[in-house]
Each structure stands twice: as structure tokens, then as C-alpha cells.
Write a protein that holds these residues in place. Structure first.
Motif, PDB file in Angstrom:
ATOM      1  N   GLY A 232       0.781  -1.229   0.000  1.00 42.19           N
ATOM      2  CA  GLY A 232       0.000   0.000   0.000  1.00 42.19           C
ATOM      3  C   GLY A 232       0.809   1.274   0.000  1.00 42.19           C
ATOM      4  O   GLY A 232       0.224   2.370  -0.022  1.00 42.19           O
ATOM      5  N   GLU A 233       2.127   1.162   0.031  1.00 39.48           N
ATOM      6  CA  GLU A 233       2.958   2.362   0.051  1.00 39.48           C
ATOM      7  C   GLU A 233       3.282   2.807  -1.377  1.00 39.48           C
ATOM      8  O   GLU A 233       2.892   2.172  -2.361  1.00 39.48           O
ATOM      9  CB  GLU A 233       4.226   2.091   0.857  1.00 39.48           C
ATOM     10  N   ARG A 234       4.003   3.902  -1.488  1.00 43.16           N
ATOM     11  CA  ARG A 234       4.325   4.473  -2.797  1.00 43.16           C
ATOM     12  C   ARG A 234       5.519   3.721  -3.386  1.00 43.16           C
ATOM     13  O   ARG A 234       6.625   3.794  -2.864  1.00 43.16           O
ATOM     14  CB  ARG A 234       4.638   5.960  -2.645  1.00 43.16           C
ATOM     15  N   LEU A 235       5.267   3.018  -4.499  1.00 37.72           N
ATOM     16  CA  LEU A 235       6.265   2.129  -5.072  1.00 37.72           C
ATOM     17  C   LEU A 235       6.713   2.642  -6.436  1.00 37.72           C
ATOM     18  O   LEU A 235       5.968   3.307  -7.145  1.00 37.72           O
ATOM     19  CB  LEU A 235       5.695   0.718  -5.210  1.00 37.72           C
ATOM     20  N   GLY A 236       7.941   2.299  -6.795  1.00 39.76           N
ATOM     21  CA  GLY A 236       8.466   2.664  -8.096  1.00 39.76           C
ATOM     22  C   GLY A 236       9.256   1.528  -8.702  1.00 39.76           C
ATOM     23  O   GLY A 236       9.723   0.628  -7.999  1.00 39.76           O
ATOM     24  N   VAL A 237       9.395   1.565 -10.022  1.00 38.23           N
ATOM     25  CA  VAL A 237      10.228   0.617 -10.749  1.00 38.23           C
ATOM     26  C   VAL A 237      11.157   1.430 -11.638  1.00 38.23           C
ATOM     27  O   VAL A 237      10.713   2.322 -12.369  1.00 38.23           O
ATOM     28  CB  VAL A 237       9.390  -0.342 -11.613  1.00 38.23           C
ATOM     29  N   LEU A 238      12.454   1.138 -11.569  1.00 39.85           N
ATOM     30  CA  LEU A 238      13.438   1.837 -12.381  1.00 39.85           C
ATOM     31  C   LEU A 238      13.682   1.072 -13.673  1.00 39.85           C
ATOM     32  O   LEU A 238      13.956  -0.132 -13.646  1.00 39.85           O
ATOM     33  CB  LEU A 238      14.750   1.991 -11.612  1.00 39.85           C
TER      34      LEU A 238
ATOM     35  N   PHE B  98       6.401   3.934 -12.935  1.00 45.33           N
ATOM     36  CA  PHE B  98       7.481   3.371 -13.741  1.00 45.33           C
ATOM     37  C   PHE B  98       8.360   4.515 -14.214  1.00 45.33           C
ATOM     38  O   PHE B  98       7.947   5.362 -14.999  1.00 45.33           O
ATOM     39  CB  PHE B  98       6.902   2.615 -14.932  1.00 45.33           C
ATOM     40  N   TYR B  99       9.593   4.539 -13.707  1.00 48.10           N
ATOM     41  CA  TYR B  99      10.547   5.598 -14.046  1.00 48.10           C
ATOM     42  C   TYR B  99      11.339   5.159 -15.276  1.00 48.10           C
ATOM     43  O   TYR B  99      12.263   4.345 -15.181  1.00 48.10           O
ATOM     44  CB  TYR B  99      11.460   5.874 -12.861  1.00 48.10           C
ATOM     45  N   LEU B 100      10.968   5.711 -16.426  1.00 48.22           N
ATOM     46  CA  LEU B 100      11.603   5.316 -17.681  1.00 48.22           C
ATOM     47  C   LEU B 100      13.069   5.722 -17.744  1.00 48.22           C
ATOM     48  O   LEU B 100      13.853   5.128 -18.475  1.00 48.22           O
ATOM     49  CB  LEU B 100      10.864   5.934 -18.870  1.00 48.22           C
ATOM     50  N   ASN B 101      13.448   6.746 -16.985  1.00 48.64           N
ATOM     51  CA  ASN B 101      14.841   7.186 -16.921  1.00 48.64           C
ATOM     52  C   ASN B 101      15.397   7.483 -18.316  1.00 48.64           C
ATOM     53  O   ASN B 101      16.518   7.092 -18.660  1.00 48.64           O
ATOM     54  CB  ASN B 101      15.684   6.120 -16.217  1.00 48.64           C
ATOM     55  N   GLY B 102      14.578   8.149 -19.131  1.00 50.84           N
ATOM     56  CA  GLY B 102      15.003   8.524 -20.472  1.00 50.84           C
ATOM     57  C   GLY B 102      14.813   7.454 -21.520  1.00 50.84           C
ATOM     58  O   GLY B 102      15.085   7.691 -22.698  1.00 50.84           O
ATOM     59  N   GLY B 103      14.355   6.269 -21.110  1.00 51.11           N
ATOM     60  CA  GLY B 103      14.158   5.174 -22.057  1.00 51.11           C
ATOM     61  C   GLY B 103      12.816   5.254 -22.753  1.00 51.11           C
ATOM     62  O   GLY B 103      12.022   6.183 -22.527  1.00 51.11           O
TER      63      GLY B 103
ATOM     64  N   GLU C 251      11.061  11.212 -17.431  1.00 53.45           N
ATOM     65  CA  GLU C 251      12.253  12.024 -17.170  1.00 53.45           C
ATOM     66  C   GLU C 251      13.416  11.188 -16.641  1.00 53.45           C
ATOM     67  O   GLU C 251      13.239  10.173 -15.961  1.00 53.45           O
ATOM     68  CB  GLU C 251      11.903  13.124 -16.155  1.00 53.45           C
ATOM     69  N   LEU C 252      14.634  11.636 -16.940  1.00 58.54           N
ATOM     70  CA  LEU C 252      15.836  11.013 -16.384  1.00 58.54           C
ATOM     71  C   LEU C 252      15.855  11.135 -14.865  1.00 58.54           C
ATOM     72  O   LEU C 252      15.425  12.154 -14.313  1.00 58.54           O
ATOM     73  CB  LEU C 252      17.092  11.666 -16.964  1.00 58.54           C
TER      74      LEU C 252
ATOM     75  N   THR D 110      19.088   4.562   5.215  1.00 60.22           N
ATOM     76  CA  THR D 110      18.693   3.611   4.180  1.00 60.22           C
ATOM     77  C   THR D 110      17.223   3.754   3.791  1.00 60.22           C
ATOM     78  O   THR D 110      16.728   2.997   2.954  1.00 60.22           O
ATOM     79  CB  THR D 110      18.953   2.163   4.642  1.00 60.22           C
ATOM     80  N   SER D 111      16.525   4.709   4.393  1.00 60.24           N
ATOM     81  CA  SER D 111      15.132   4.933   4.024  1.00 60.24           C
ATOM     82  C   SER D 111      15.071   5.691   2.706  1.00 60.24           C
ATOM     83  O   SER D 111      16.041   6.308   2.272  1.00 60.24           O
ATOM     84  CB  SER D 111      14.396   5.707   5.122  1.00 60.24           C
ATOM     85  N   LEU D 112      13.915   5.651   2.072  1.00 62.29           N
ATOM     86  CA  LEU D 112      13.725   6.303   0.787  1.00 62.29           C
ATOM     87  C   LEU D 112      12.477   7.162   0.872  1.00 62.29           C
ATOM     88  O   LEU D 112      11.404   6.674   1.237  1.00 62.29           O
ATOM     89  CB  LEU D 112      13.578   5.251  -0.315  1.00 62.29           C
ATOM     90  N   SER D 113      12.613   8.435   0.552  1.00 59.40           N
ATOM     91  CA  SER D 113      11.469   9.345   0.634  1.00 59.40           C
ATOM     92  C   SER D 113      11.105   9.951  -0.714  1.00 59.40           C
ATOM     93  O   SER D 113       9.960  10.362  -0.925  1.00 59.40           O
ATOM     94  CB  SER D 113      11.742  10.470   1.637  1.00 59.40           C
ATOM     95  N   ALA D 114      12.071  10.037  -1.630  1.00 59.38           N
ATOM     96  CA  ALA D 114      11.785  10.655  -2.918  1.00 59.38           C
ATOM     97  C   ALA D 114      12.810  10.246  -3.964  1.00 59.38           C
ATOM     98  O   ALA D 114      13.928   9.824  -3.645  1.00 59.38           O
ATOM     99  CB  ALA D 114      11.770  12.178  -2.784  1.00 59.38           C
ATOM    100  N   ILE D 115      12.398  10.373  -5.217  1.00 55.33           N
ATOM    101  CA  ILE D 115      13.305  10.269  -6.352  1.00 55.33           C
ATOM    102  C   ILE D 115      13.418  11.658  -6.952  1.00 55.33           C
ATOM    103  O   ILE D 115      12.409  12.278  -7.290  1.00 55.33           O
ATOM    104  CB  ILE D 115      12.780   9.274  -7.399  1.00 55.33           C
ATOM    105  N   ARG D 116      14.648  12.149  -7.068  1.00 44.60           N
ATOM    106  CA  ARG D 116      14.869  13.458  -7.681  1.00 44.60           C
ATOM    107  C   ARG D 116      15.161  13.256  -9.171  1.00 44.60           C
ATOM    108  O   ARG D 116      16.066  12.509  -9.537  1.00 44.60           O
ATOM    109  CB  ARG D 116      16.018  14.192  -7.015  1.00 44.60           C
TER     110      ARG D 116
END
Length: 298
Positions: free
Chosen positions: A141-147, A168-173, A193-194, A203-209
């Protein structure tokens, strides 16, 4: 001393094999470097009776139980080479010593090749994770991402919404239109976006810049990195390998035998699905095959 079996790798597959061979009263040498793949994880999940346990503690218990058998030797040394020696094998250790055995089990494992993204390596196994079946439940239920790292990443992004809202973070792809449609069907947000870095305390994660300066809130990031063998011994022995979606795989039959007579392989180097349960089962199957071969030849 000439051992009945030399096991290269003393993690879950190797130790499981050693236990069964020891209980068959066979002499076994286990060689290990003490760097199991899951050493970055604080807890392992999905293995009955040990769900949520520290994998390092699990291995310590296994080593102690295997070491209690008088026909087993555990040595914290790396095997650097192996070759046919008469009817068996000669294995050269990093200290220059050579040991011999009738059968050889390769269970040296793999290492993940992490992308060089600031903030990722220090969170690996904690809030940057690979297997949703191993660690996804803890982020339900938390905020999830895939690189996006490879063609397999889109498949991963389609799977992850089972555990929570996914980006889904395309990272420029780029992705094909039919894949985009499947992602939308699953409710996945696509961010083109890249990615610049990961943000969070410890080791916690709060955001992707992102490269444009925007920060997207996130609690866990799934990545499917490529991997590599921890040893080149399989290839140097002539064991057949094939390309998997994320790295090489040693080809084995249903009894974990390679194409090289007397050489067996088990664990992560032999399969695309990687769990402790699979590794232990592989080790047991290899041990049974080795024992039968020692009894009846082959």
C-alpha cells in the motif's frame, strides 16, 4: 585427502547439498568466501519456519549444523581454478593449495550489477529491492516505483501494482505502445524524465529526484539489475551456459548435472528465479544426484 564431493560455494544451495551428502556418510569439502548475495538484506521472507529471519543468522545456523557431521570440512577460502584430475577433479584454492574430489558441485552464486545512481547502492536490500515476493509485502500500500534498466523492467512494473500504487521511471528510455497500454491497464504512472538521485535519511527512501529538479515521493524502488557469476570456473571447465534475461545461466538437467561429467551446479547460477527455497531445493537435488553417481557410477 580425496573428498567424495567438493562444493564451491557455501550459501543456501551449497550447504543444503553438504547436509544431505553428510547424512549419506560421504566426505565433503565446502569452500566459501562468506559473501552471500542476500547479505545486504536485513530479513529474508518466504522460507517456511524462518520467515522474517536475518539471512546471515540463517546461514550461521546452517553452517553449525553441517559442521557437526564428522565427514564435512568447511573452509573459508575461494576456489580459483578447477580441472579434471584422473577420474575426479583438482580444485586450486586462493592460497595456492590444491584439493581433490570425485565429484564437483558449483554453487558459487551471482552478484548484482547495480546501476551507478547516487543513493541506490546504500539502500540496496532495504528500500531498493529486486524481488516483490521476497520484500514487497513489507511495503504493501505504500508508494512504489520501478526503475527502467532493461526490457524486463516493464514486466516488473506490470507486476508491482499487486503490492501498491506504482510509478514506472523510464529514466530517459522508451517503451512500445502495447506495453504502455498494459501499464495503463494496471494503473501504473509512467515518468519519462531522467532520474538524478535517490533521496532519504539513512537507508530509508522518501523521494526520487529527477534531472529536471522535480522530486517524486516514494517509499520503495524495485530494480532488476543484471548479474554476473561470482566465479569463472564453470566456463573454464567447459560447462554449457546460456543467456538469461539478466545474466548467464549454467545449463543443468533435472538432476542438476551439467554437460561435463561429474560436475553439478545448483542455486542462482542455474535459474532465473532466485529464492532461498529454490536454492535449498536445488542443493538437495544435486546432493541426491551426486550420491547416486558415487554409488552406481556415471
Amino acid at each position: 585427502m580425496n573428498f567424495d564431493a567438493i562444493i564451491v560455494g557455501g550459501s543456501f544451495a551449497g550447504l543444503s547439498a553438504a547436509l544431505y551428502l553428510a547424512r549419506a556418510r560421504r566426505s565433503v569439502l565446502v569452500l566459501d568466501t562468506g559473501t552471500p548475495r542476500n547479505r545486504f538484506a536485513a530479513a529474508s521472507h518466504g522460507f517456511f519456519a524462518k520467515d522474517g529471519s536475518d539471512p546471515k543468522t540463517m546461514l550461521e545456523i546452517m553452517r553449525g549444523q553441517v559442521a557437526a557431521y564428522p565427514t564435512v570440512q568447511l573452509r573459508d577460502l575461494k576456489a580459483v581454478a578447477a580441472a579434471r584430475d584422473g577420474g575426479g577433479f583438482r580444485v586450486t584454492l586462493e592460497n595456492g593449495e590444491a584439493v581433490t574430489g570425485a565429484k564437483l558441485l558449483l554453487a558459487f552464486g551471482i552478484s548484482d550489477i547495480l546501476p551507478e545512481l547516487p543513493g541506490l547502492a546504500e539502500r540496496w536490500g532495504r528500500t531498493v529491492i529486486h524481488c516483490p515476493y521476497c520484500h514487497g509485502y513489507e511495503f504493501s500500500g505504500e508508494r512504489l516505483g520501478v526503475l527502467n534498466l532493461s526490457a524486463m523492467s516493464a514486466h516488473q512494473a506490470i507486476l508491482i501494482p499487486e503490492w501498491g500504487p506504482t510509478t514506472f521511471y523510464l529514466n530517459g528510455g522508451t517503451i512500445e505502445p502495447d506495453v504502455t497500454a498494459k501499464l495503463h491497464e494496471r494503473g501504473v504512472t509512467i515518468e519519462p524524465e531522467l532520474v538524478d538521485c535517490l533521496v532519504g535519511d539513512g537507508t530509508s527512501l522518501s523521494a526520487i529526484r529527477l534531472r529536471n529538479g522535480v522530486e517524486r515521493p516514494i517509499d520503495a524502488l524495485f530494480v532488476g539489475p543484471r548479474n554476473r557469476f561470482n566465479s569463472n570456473i564453470a566456463e573454464r571447465l567447459g560447462c554449457a551456459v546460456e543467456n538469461g534475461p539478466l545474466g548467464l545461466v549454467v545449463k543443468v538437467d533435472e538432476m542438476k548435472a551439467t554437460n561435463v561429467a561429474g560436475v553439478y551446479a545448483a542455486g542462482d547460477i542455474t535459474r532465473m528465479g532466485h529464492t532461498i527455497t529454490f536454492a535449498c531445493a536445488d542443493g538437495v537435488m544435486a546432493a541426491l544426484a551426486i550420491h547416486h553417481s558415487l554409488m552406481f557410477g556415471g
